[in-house]
Write an enzyme that holds these catalytic residues in place. Structure first.
Site, mmCIF file in Angstrom:
data_model
loop_
_atom_site.group_PDB
_atom_site.id
_atom_site.type_symbol
_atom_site.label_atom_id
_atom_site.label_comp_id
_atom_site.label_asym_id
_atom_site.label_seq_id
_atom_site.Cartn_x
_atom_site.Cartn_y
_atom_site.Cartn_z
ATOM 1 N N GLY A 23 62.262 0.849 -0.735
ATOM 2 C CA GLY A 23 62.062 1.249 -2.124
ATOM 3 C C GLY A 23 60.769 2.007 -2.279
ATOM 4 N N LEU A 29 55.701 4.752 -0.900
ATOM 5 C CA LEU A 29 56.994 4.309 -0.392
ATOM 6 C C LEU A 29 56.843 3.044 0.453
ATOM 7 C CD1 LEU A 29 58.450 7.778 0.649
ATOM 8 C CD2 LEU A 29 59.134 6.388 -1.309
ATOM 9 N N VAL A 30 57.927 2.266 0.487
ATOM 10 C CA VAL A 30 57.952 1.023 1.258
ATOM 11 C C VAL A 30 59.092 1.127 2.271
ATOM 12 C CG1 VAL A 30 58.076 -1.484 1.167
ATOM 13 C CG2 VAL A 30 57.128 -0.219 -0.775
ATOM 14 N N ASP A 138 48.648 -6.794 -9.737
ATOM 15 C CA ASP A 138 49.996 -6.307 -10.053
ATOM 16 C C ASP A 138 51.025 -7.406 -9.826
ATOM 17 O OD1 ASP A 138 51.806 -4.453 -11.010
ATOM 18 O OD2 ASP A 138 52.138 -3.502 -9.070
#
EC number: 2.7.11.1
Length: 807
Positions: A23, A29-30, A138
């Site tokens: 994702g 980006l991961v 987060d």
């Protein structure tokens, strides 16, 4: 979901072989990767603009070293990292588990004990993170993975590393507005562990209710709600309120609970005598959730269902002594209704004669109608399924008055927002154009704008994409909360400043500071119109940014883009000092005014204005509708309804015998057809309670209005119901129509004529709910989706790309 790699993705990152995409996070980006020994890891990469910031690299290096020291059962351990690489990256242990966000979206809100179980695990994870000298910054449902033996907190290290870099110096708060603390929204560079505790409370609210505690139409409205109003705790069980209140201290000076205090508070509830003290998910979570965890652990995923609909609630203020005694009292919501009107809406729907429920897929018989409203086929249903659908005629009780007919439904749900008619053209030639998809690094919001060969969308910055292939031509350097494209320029605002860029190249043409935060921006015929917090309205020369005029004292009760002033054909319409005023767009001089009343006299809702092509402006002001002549301001007619209007009127040109007139729906869901010449009520049909702020859609002699999870089509001349389409879930966004194609919904669906004129559904090829309104031009549909993608779809077929996306 693991996606295939694109030609732009790396095949190796450091010592790891890249297997696929997991994702996109806020920082980049991961990827899913594998070490030489076969161990799977999740690698988070850093966006290019951050990698170019040397201050970020220095801080990120320090934070990675601290993250390596984090040890704890409820965190995903840092395996490796390279802050000095061309693209900095951080690898953590891969946890094959669904996120809390996925579980709640698919299985619904969690029971009280399950929420406590999650809270204890997350609190212990925060204790480990804070003990290493880190602040997560987060924490949110998507950063909490749920496995059989407890939650795992991920993505600490990167979010904290970005603090104090130039990203935070351009008015972008690091974190997710729906879950961050007020002090983080004001200054993310100086937050402490108490901010993570607040985010923990916000995350638990989502787990228990299915909705975030703070939600707006876009991130800036969410932040405004966060710092000015307080959380939405509707649906939160009373047993959880002490826990949530101990986490969500709105005043940063008030001491927040420590992670160890929360664990001590939770222990008696989780491990009381006689309870299951195994500490596993099966002891606390519902069966569907544990089954989902087991499937993910085994590497299997079921077909993904859309998130459960989350009604946009209109809330009354807490009453009684001590209501919200540790939470700040909410101010007036953007479109809040007086409590008496909210109660009236509930009574109106619940006491409609006879049973109000109508089965999905079955016809609905209107009292007095000769035929029932037929159901449309749902997406994926074949003729056999349609033929097997129940054909019951559920009558709604005694016939209502002829002027009011109640349509079937299930009570006050969120309705289908609608938009005005948008013309279209034939489908694009297949040899010249192919559908495309572009993935953003951040959320995409608002309505896209097509100008020439470029498509402009907002995702923190303004991105200009080639309409033919989706390649990004440029993006703005600064944040854009509001945007308008007109006259070859992009006009945008990051809040405290206003700037203009060349629409073809993105080159800056001018920039200036505004006296207050810009919450609405429009452009027309060389004039840029802005509305600022505190009641300011300004007119600017589009070519050079020269201020042409400014007025103060405009309404400040509803500071949203929808409730802001309107500019049309050289005239600005604004609500000021309880009057509707028409100003010259170039000079700001008043042409006329009309005493429309203040917010209280307008039912506590904003005045909505629709300039029309017949020389009149149609105004919805509380329960009233007026037709005002645009030249000098005399009122042509006045109409009074029993309930307030949240959405503006929709105007259809032509005589009444062909469907021309003024159409709108009030808060209770009653749809009105008014004669444009006399204002007389030609007909009305009552649906369910409606909170949409979008107008109904009038096209080709039909009126389309959403009600709950169904779309109804009525004959614009006779009010005869034509069909009812069960969407299978609340539809978001705005439906629109293009000649001669199908009617399209705001969600990823389109309706085509089926047997007997009833609609059949075609699912548009998007990966999530549509945000804003789709735009159709030259046979192409452009839409922004909650999966952070921009889609270009074939307007005739509703088809798009597969899983591959440009970035």
């Amino acid at each position: 979901m693991v996606e295939q790699l694109t030609q732009h993705d790396p095949r190796r990152i450091g010592p790891f072989e890249v297997l696929g995409r997991l994702g996109a996070g806020g920082m980049g980006l991961v990827y899913l990767a594998r070490s030489a020994s076969g161990r799977r890891v999740a690698i988070k990469t850093v966006r290019t603009e951050l990698a170019e910031d040397q201050l970020f690299r220095v801080r990120f290096t320090r934070e990675v070293e601290a993250a390596r020291a984090v040890s704890g059962f409820y965190t995903a351990a840092v395996v490796d990292a390279d802050p000095r690489a061309a693209v900095p990256w951080l690898a953590t242990a891969y946890v094959p588990a669904p996120s809390l966000e996925e579980i709640v979206n698919e299985c619904g809100p969690m029971p009280t004990q399950a929420v406590r179980w999650l809270a204890a695990g997350i609190a212990q994870a925060l204790q480990s993170i804070h003990g290493a000298g880190l602040v997560h910054r987060d924490l949110k449902p998507s950063n909490v993975l749920v496995v059989e033996d407890g939650p795992r907190v991920i993505d600490f290290g990167i979010a904290s590393g970005v603090s104090n870099t130039r990203l935070t110096m351009t008015n972008v708060a690091v974190g997710t507005p729906a879950y961050m603390s007020p002090e983080q929204a004001r200054d993310s560079r100086s937050v402490t562990g108490a901010s993570d505790i607040f985010s923990l409370g916000s995350t638990l609210v989502f787990a228990a209710t299915g909705h975030a505690p703070f939600h707006g139409a876009n991130p800036v409205e969410t932040v405004f709600m966060l710092v000015r109003e307080g959380p939405d705790l509707e649906g939160l069980p009373d047993d959880l309120r002490p826990l949530i209140e101990s986490c969500m201290q709105m005043d940063a000076t008030h001491p927040a609970a420590e992670p160890r205090d929360l664990q001590a508070q939770l222990a008696p509830h989780l491990f009381a005598s006689g309870s299951d003290d195994s500490g596993t998910a099966s002891a606390w979570l519902p069966v569907p959730a544990t089954a989902m965890i087991e499937r993910r652990r085994g590497g299997r995923r079921t077909a993904r269902r859309p998130p459960r609909p989350r009604p946009r609630r209109l809330r009354a203020a807490p009453q009684g002594p001590g209501a919200g005694h540790r939470l700040a009292q909410r101010g007036r919501p953007a479109f809040a209704l007086p409590a008496v009107l909210a109660l009236a809406a509930v009574r109106r729907v619940r006491t409609a004669a006879g049973p109000s429920a109508a089965p999905d897929g079955g016809p609905v018989q209107l009292p007095g109608a000769k035929v029932p409203i037929g159901p449309g086929r749902r997406a994926g249903e074949g003729r056999g399924a349609a033929a097997a659908a129940p054909r019951r005629r559920d009558r709604l009780g005694p016939a209502a008055r002829r002027s009011e007919r109640f349509l079937g439904g299930h009570g006050p749900h969120r309705t289908v927002p609608a938009s005005t008619l948008r013309p279209g053209t034939p489908s694009p030639a297949p040899d010249r154009w192919r559908p495309w998809r572009f993935r953003m690094s951040n959320d995409v919001w608002g309505t896209p704008v097509v100008s020439g060969d470029l498509l402009y969308v907002t995702s923190f910055e303004v991105h200009a994409l080639d309409v033919g292939n989706g390649r990004r031509q440029f993006k703005t350097r600064d944040v854009a909360w509001a945007m308008a494209v007109e006259g070859g320029r992009i006009h945008a605002s990051d809040g405290p400043s206003l700037y203009a860029l060349d629409a073809a190249s993105g080159a800056e043409q001018w920039r200036l500071a505004t006296d207050a935060w810009v919450y609405a921006l429009k452009a027309d015929r060389g004039t840029v119109l802005t509305a600022t917090r505190g009641g300011g309205v300004q007119g600017w020369e589009a070519s050079n940014g020269e201020k042409l005029w400014e007025v103060t004292g405009a309404q400040s009760d509803f500071e949203t883009a929808e409730a802001g002033p309107v500019i049309h054909d050289g005239t600005v319409y604004l609500w000021q000092d309880a009057r509707l005023r028409a100003l010259d767009a170039r000079t700001g001089l008043e042409r006329w005014s009309y005493p429309i009343g203040d917010a209280a006299s307008c039912g506590g809702v904003p005045v909505r204005v629709t300039p029309a092509t017949d020389g009149y402006v149609y105004v919805a002001a509380g329960t009233r509708v007026l037709a005002v002549e645009t030249g000098s301001g005399p009122v042509r007619w006045h109409f009074e309804a029993p309930a307030v209007f949240l959405s503006p009127p929709a105007f259809a040109p032509g005589p009444a015998v062909t469907g021309g007139g003024v159409y709108l729906a009030d808060y209770l869901g009653t749809v009105y057809a008014l004669d444009a010449t006399t204002g007389k009520d030609r007909w009305r049909i009552a649906t369910e309670a409606r909170s949409s702020i979008e107008p109904v859609l009038v096209a080709v002699g039909n009126v389309h209005v959403g009600s709950g999870s169904a779309l109804y089509t009525l004959d614009a001349v006779t009010d005869t119901p034509k069909w009812r389409f069960a969407a299978g879930g609340d539809v978001v966004g705005a439906p629109w129509w293009r000649r001669p194609g199908p009617l399209r919904l705001g969600g990823p669906r389109a309706l085509h004529p089926g047997r007997g004129g009833r609609p059949a559904a075609l699912k548009l090829a998007t990966g999530g709910e549509i945000t804003g309104s789709p735009v159709a031009q030259a046979g192409v549909v452009y839409a922004c989706s909650k999966d952070r993608c921009v889609y270009a779809l074939d307007a005739l077929k509703g088809t798009g790309t597969g899983n591959r996306a440009r970035t």
